[in-house]
Design an enzyme around this catalytic site. Sequence first.
Site, PDB file in Angstrom:
ATOM      1  CG  HIS A   1      -1.794  -1.282   1.201  1.00  0.00           C
ATOM      2  ND1 HIS A   1      -2.770  -1.576   0.280  1.00  0.00           N
ATOM      3  CD2 HIS A   1      -1.735  -2.374   2.033  1.00  0.00           C
ATOM      4  CE1 HIS A   1      -3.312  -2.767   0.541  1.00  0.00           C
ATOM      5  NE2 HIS A   1      -2.685  -3.285   1.601  1.00  0.00           N
TER       6      HIS A   1
ATOM      7  CD  GLU B   1      -2.136  -3.669   5.166  1.00  0.00           C
ATOM      8  OE1 GLU B   1      -1.428  -4.555   4.644  1.00  0.00           O
ATOM      9  OE2 GLU B   1      -3.312  -3.437   4.824  1.00  0.00           O
TER      10      GLU B   1
ATOM     11  CG  HIS C   1       0.664  -6.713   2.403  1.00  0.00           C
ATOM     12  ND1 HIS C   1      -0.213  -5.834   1.811  1.00  0.00           N
ATOM     13  CD2 HIS C   1       1.581  -7.030   1.445  1.00  0.00           C
ATOM     14  CE1 HIS C   1       0.140  -5.631   0.557  1.00  0.00           C
ATOM     15  NE2 HIS C   1       1.235  -6.347   0.310  1.00  0.00           N
TER      16      HIS C   1
ATOM     17  CD  GLU D   1      -1.585 -10.065   4.670  1.00  0.00           C
ATOM     18  OE1 GLU D   1      -1.484  -9.118   5.493  1.00  0.00           O
ATOM     19  OE2 GLU D   1      -2.163  -9.957   3.575  1.00  0.00           O
TER      20      GLU D   1
END
Length: 271
Positions: A100, A114, A167, A233
């Site tokens: 992102h 995030e 992430h 993640e």
Amino acid sequence: MRRIHTIFWTACLLLLLTVPAAGANRDAVDITLDGVPLETVEAWVEDGTTVVPLRALAEALGLTVTWDPATRTAVLTSPGREPQLPAPAIDALVVIDPGHGGVNPGARYGGADEKELNLSISLLVRDLLEEAGVRVVMTRETDVDVDLYDRTALANQLGADLFVSVHCNASRNNAEAMGIYTAAYQEETGGWSLAELLRQTMMDETGAGDMGTEPRPNLAVLRTSQMPAALVECGYMSTEAELALLTDPDYQAGLARGIARGVLTFLTQND
């Protein structure tokens, strides 16, 4: 620069230095350890600095001294342990992709974005890998927009050895979801081996739970990478307890160590 790595088998050793009145340029110094004189260790004061020979002091403490001329490193090893010299630099290029960024914040929970967590962890990973001699390129180092396909295009153009996208997770169905999850394009590939290794090293470093590894051929950063690629993640922002960990600098450092260790292990095993 000379670096000295010391490995002590007890943290409670008390070293007392007693210096006699200043006089000659090389005054003798008496050394006591827990009140017991170390008569075999010669020390002195030279130009106002107390000088204690490393090898003599280490041997008096029961430590083994190993010298690595290549890295100019003295390694002190406690009894029963094998000397571990610093690993040589690994000739590899790794692209780290903080997920992102810019107008795309990713998941948002508890006032945390995030994109910021991803970047914070990724920068720590970069520093650790560079300390180990690995060349690292980041898809972003600040809060900017990066097109999804530009991320892997960069890695492909550079001929990178590995691509790791960082992430943080979220779940709409499980308010108690916690743990490390990783993904690769498909099983029985280099990316799959990397993803599984990263999941394990991240859990080892943090004590986090195991949310498994899955093939995700629909993810662009995995589908378009021309080198082994994995997506990690780091935990579930949607779970309050894990969000508290993800925003903690010490926990982020543990995640970064896990990612870096997994990358280094993979590169070493596949050299």
